[in-house]
Design a protein around this motif. Structure first.
Motif, short mmCIF file in Angstrom:
data_model
loop_
_atom_site.label_atom_id
_atom_site.label_comp_id
_atom_site.label_asym_id
_atom_site.label_seq_id
_atom_site.Cartn_x
_atom_site.Cartn_y
_atom_site.Cartn_z
N LEU A 125 0.84 -1.20 0.00
CA LEU A 125 0.00 0.00 0.00
C LEU A 125 0.87 1.25 0.00
O LEU A 125 1.57 1.53 0.99
CB LEU A 125 -0.93 0.00 1.22
N GLY A 126 0.87 1.96 -1.10
CA GLY A 126 1.62 3.21 -1.19
C GLY A 126 2.99 3.04 -1.80
O GLY A 126 3.51 1.93 -1.96
N GLY A 127 3.58 4.17 -2.16
CA GLY A 127 4.84 4.18 -2.89
C GLY A 127 6.00 3.57 -2.11
O GLY A 127 6.87 2.93 -2.70
N ALA A 132 9.97 -0.70 -1.65
CA ALA A 132 10.65 -1.67 -0.78
C ALA A 132 10.54 -3.09 -1.36
O ALA A 132 11.46 -3.89 -1.24
CB ALA A 132 10.05 -1.62 0.63
N LEU A 133 9.42 -3.40 -1.99
CA LEU A 133 9.21 -4.78 -2.44
C LEU A 133 9.64 -5.03 -3.88
O LEU A 133 9.97 -6.16 -4.23
CB LEU A 133 7.74 -5.17 -2.28
N THR A 134 9.57 -4.00 -4.70
CA THR A 134 9.83 -4.24 -6.14
C THR A 134 10.98 -3.41 -6.68
O THR A 134 11.39 -3.61 -7.82
CB THR A 134 8.58 -3.90 -6.99
N GLY A 135 11.45 -2.43 -5.90
CA GLY A 135 12.49 -1.54 -6.40
C GLY A 135 11.95 -0.48 -7.36
O GLY A 135 12.68 0.38 -7.82
N PRO A 146 0.68 -6.88 -11.27
CA PRO A 146 1.33 -7.81 -10.34
C PRO A 146 2.82 -8.01 -10.66
O PRO A 146 3.22 -7.98 -11.82
CB PRO A 146 0.57 -9.12 -10.54
N PHE A 147 3.61 -8.15 -9.62
CA PHE A 147 5.05 -8.46 -9.74
C PHE A 147 5.29 -9.79 -9.04
O PHE A 147 4.49 -10.21 -8.22
CB PHE A 147 5.89 -7.42 -8.99
N ILE A 148 6.43 -10.40 -9.36
CA ILE A 148 6.79 -11.62 -8.62
C ILE A 148 7.98 -11.30 -7.72
O ILE A 148 8.97 -10.71 -8.17
CB ILE A 148 7.15 -12.77 -9.59
N LEU A 149 7.85 -11.66 -6.45
CA LEU A 149 8.94 -11.46 -5.50
C LEU A 149 9.58 -12.81 -5.23
O LEU A 149 8.90 -13.75 -4.79
CB LEU A 149 8.39 -10.85 -4.20
N ASN A 150 10.87 -12.92 -5.52
CA ASN A 150 11.58 -14.17 -5.25
C ASN A 150 12.49 -13.98 -4.06
O ASN A 150 13.39 -13.15 -4.08
CB ASN A 150 12.41 -14.58 -6.47
N LEU A 151 12.23 -14.72 -3.00
CA LEU A 151 13.11 -14.69 -1.84
C LEU A 151 13.58 -16.11 -1.59
O LEU A 151 12.79 -17.06 -1.76
CB LEU A 151 12.36 -14.20 -0.59
N GLU A 158 3.33 -13.38 -5.30
CA GLU A 158 2.78 -12.36 -6.21
C GLU A 158 2.58 -11.06 -5.41
O GLU A 158 1.93 -11.08 -4.37
CB GLU A 158 1.43 -12.87 -6.73
N VAL A 159 3.17 -10.00 -5.92
CA VAL A 159 3.06 -8.71 -5.22
C VAL A 159 2.17 -7.77 -6.03
O VAL A 159 2.40 -7.55 -7.22
CB VAL A 159 4.45 -8.05 -5.05
#
Ligand code: URA
Length: 255
Positions: A125-127, A132-135, A146-151, A158-159
């Protein structure tokens, strides 16, 4: 399991990673709250003054949180099923924006929460949460995609990103965007037909919607209000109009 299970396990009582810890005295920081096996995680910006009160200790517990709660109620998305946290754990004085130093200081705590919960989907939620999650920078550009976050150690997550509810409260014409982003984030049970939920953002979409509705033999409608209680005097924020099952338009009532 304790309500503050992440705080109990990941907190560092001696944290001096940024300049905020000491300002919050005894409590120092506030990590997320929610079930350890939550499939959905919401990440906001930073706790406000109310969130860090000793008798509260819950992200999104202040006025913006109550606003978010009403949106979640309208979506039939129980807050208790969600894990809710923030990009940074401490309350920045005067509610100032988190600085890059504060965000990177808390990065390890944010990742530890994601790794502990292993959500399927995250809503940023918010910029600040988007970055922080996608750069990526630019919530208007990246919301709804949607973006994919790989940790390491967890399946890809799915972000989704959308406007922060504090922005939406000031700009109700954008309510349908947050609402539809949260609707997609919520996902739908696989037995249901595919759901198309379209926010009306300009006159072109409005005219297209009217043409489609006029052609439809029947339509259904629903109001989205700020609360489910009609006697509380809260505003009506948008109207949903549907020409058929699985498709609906969301029209803002304020511009
Ligand atoms: N409260 C929170 O916990 N986070 C926000 O981003 C805003 C209000």
């Amino acid at each position: 399991i304790s309500y503050h299970w992440t705080f109990d396990s990941i907190r560092d009582p001696a944290c001096e990673r940024c300049n905020l810890g000491h300002l919050n005295g005894e409590l120092r920081c506030l990590t997320g709250v929610g079930p350890q096996d939550a499939e959905l995680m919401i990440i906001g910006e930073a706790p406000g003054a109310r969130e860090v009160q000793p008798d509260v200790r819950r992200p999104f517990a202040g006025p913006i949180g109550q606003y978010l709660d009403r949106i979640l109620e309208n979506l039939d998305l129980p807050r208790e099923s969600l894990f809710i946290t923030n990009v940074i754990c401490c309350h920045p004085p005067q509610d100032s924006d988190p600085t890059p130093d504060q965000i990177s200081a808390c990065r390890g705590f944010l990742e530890a929460q994601i790794l502990a919960v292993k959500p399927k989907r995250i809503m940023a939620l918010g910029g600040f949460a988007l970055t922080a999650l996608t750069g990526r920078k630019g919530i208007t550009k990246y919301r709804g995609k949607p973006f994919i976050l790989n940790l390491d150690g967890v399946p890809p997550i799915e972000v989704f990103a959308s406007f922060h509810p504090s922005y939406i409260r000031r700009t109700p014409k954008d309510y349908p965007l947050l609402f539809t982003d949260l609707f997609r984030f919520k996902g739908s049970p696989s037995v249901k037909p595919p759901q198309e939920y379209i926010p009306i953002t300009d006159m072109t979409y409005l005219r297209k919607m009217i043409r489609e509705l006029l052609k439809s033999p029947e339509i259904s409608y629903d109001y989205e209000t700020e609360s489910l209680n009609p006697y509380k005097g809260d505003r009506m924020v948008c109207i949903g109009l549907s020409p058929r099952e699985g498709k609906a338009y969301c029209v803002p009532l304020e511009t």
